[in-house]
Design a protein around this motif. Structure first.
Motif, PDB file in Angstrom:
ATOM      1  N   ILE A 117       3.020  38.121 -48.599  1.00  0.00           N
ATOM      2  CA  ILE A 117       3.633  39.417 -48.270  1.00  0.00           C
ATOM      3  C   ILE A 117       3.657  40.315 -49.502  1.00  0.00           C
ATOM      4  N   ARG A 121       1.702  43.828 -50.024  1.00  0.00           N
ATOM      5  CA  ARG A 121       2.486  45.018 -50.382  1.00  0.00           C
ATOM      6  C   ARG A 121       1.905  45.739 -51.590  1.00  0.00           C
ATOM      7  N   ARG A 142      12.642  38.868 -41.159  1.00  0.00           N
ATOM      8  CA  ARG A 142      12.311  40.215 -40.687  1.00  0.00           C
ATOM      9  C   ARG A 142      13.462  41.175 -40.995  1.00  0.00           C
ATOM     10  N   LEU A 145      13.468  42.002 -44.711  1.00  0.00           N
ATOM     11  CA  LEU A 145      12.394  42.935 -45.060  1.00  0.00           C
ATOM     12  C   LEU A 145      12.715  44.354 -44.573  1.00  0.00           C
ATOM     13  N   LEU A 146      13.272  44.465 -43.378  1.00  0.00           N
ATOM     14  CA  LEU A 146      13.674  45.775 -42.872  1.00  0.00           C
ATOM     15  C   LEU A 146      14.761  46.395 -43.749  1.00  0.00           C
ATOM     16  N   GLY A 149      13.312  47.833 -46.812  1.00  0.00           N
ATOM     17  CA  GLY A 149      12.731  49.145 -46.513  1.00  0.00           C
ATOM     18  C   GLY A 149      13.796  50.220 -46.386  1.00  0.00           C
ATOM     19  N   LYS A 156       8.313  51.444 -45.703  1.00  0.00           N
ATOM     20  CA  LYS A 156       8.437  51.113 -44.284  1.00  0.00           C
ATOM     21  C   LYS A 156       7.085  50.725 -43.689  1.00  0.00           C
ATOM     22  N   ASP A 157       6.012  51.348 -44.183  1.00  0.00           N
ATOM     23  CA  ASP A 157       4.671  51.046 -43.694  1.00  0.00           C
ATOM     24  C   ASP A 157       4.267  49.603 -43.991  1.00  0.00           C
ATOM     25  N   ASP A 158       4.866  48.990 -45.012  1.00  0.00           N
ATOM     26  CA  ASP A 158       4.534  47.609 -45.353  1.00  0.00           C
ATOM     27  C   ASP A 158       4.820  46.655 -44.199  1.00  0.00           C
ATOM     28  N   MET A 159       5.814  46.948 -43.395  1.00  0.00           N
ATOM     29  CA  MET A 159       6.148  46.094 -42.250  1.00  0.00           C
ATOM     30  C   MET A 159       5.032  46.105 -41.204  1.00  0.00           C
ATOM     31  N   ASN A 160       4.240  47.179 -41.164  1.00  0.00           N
ATOM     32  CA  ASN A 160       3.131  47.252 -40.221  1.00  0.00           C
ATOM     33  C   ASN A 160       2.003  46.297 -40.587  1.00  0.00           C
ATOM     34  N   ILE A 162       2.459  43.122 -41.324  1.00  0.00           N
ATOM     35  CA  ILE A 162       2.923  41.763 -41.055  1.00  0.00           C
ATOM     36  C   ILE A 162       3.223  41.659 -39.566  1.00  0.00           C
TER      37      ILE A 162
END
Length: 181
Positions: A117, A121, A142, A145-146, A149, A156-160, A162
């Protein structure tokens, strides 16, 4: 395609974890992929490797020179790569892999997938990353990680980048799409 699977050297308390390991192993073998994993014959590691082997697939284990781990070595896999340390093992697995899946596991699994991850990133990796979310196992991660962000410690785009899922069809589509981009 080489698929790294990080998972526990234990099976966990609920048989659903073992079934998830079989599902992932079956998908790897039936689609002609190669399993890259930690080289053990115990726990979910043994289940996923044995499932791939039983279905005629290829399995590459990467195992460090640590006595406790060497005692769990799987001698029936296609290929074994010996490394001197956990760091060298992690680097070799990354080097060999086109996609990364974390099944449920303990601190070692968390360490390995956290590194993936982080590399995604900072854009050192662009390969698909999946947290196989059996019994919502990865929901606390999750949420963390949220929160990172929301608090400005992660884009926030990093979650997209995973996928959290326990649907093998969704996982397969995500991995296939990720390797075509």
């Amino acid at each position: 395609m080489n698929i790294a699977v990080y998972c526990g050297a234990a099976k966990g308390k609920d048989p659903v974890y073992e079934e998830a390991a079989r599902t992932v192993g079956k998908w790897i073998a039936e689609n002609g992929h190669t399993l890259i994993y930690g080289g053990g014959n115990v726990g979910l590691m043994g289940v996923v490797a044995n499932t791939v082997l039983e279905l005629g697939g290829k399995v590459i284990g990467v195992i460090p020179d640590i006595l406790f781990i060497r005692e769990q070595r799987h001698d029936g896999i296609t290929e074994i790569i010996d490394t001197h340390s956990m760091s060298e093992r992690r680097n070799k697995m990354i080097e060999l892999s086109d996609a990364f899946i974390a099944l449920p596991g303990g601190p070692g699994t968390l360490d390995e997938i956290s590194e993936i991850i982080m590399f995604i990133r900072i854009r050192e990796l662009n390969e698909p990353c999946v947290l196989y979310n059996t019994k919502e196992f990865y929901e606390p991660l999750r949420a963390m990680l949220l929160l990172m962000g929301q608090e400005g410690f992660m884009e926030k785009d990093d979650m997209n980048k995973i996928l959290f899922s326990d649907d093998i069809d969704e996982v397969a589509a995500y991995i296939t799409k990720g390797n075509k981009e």
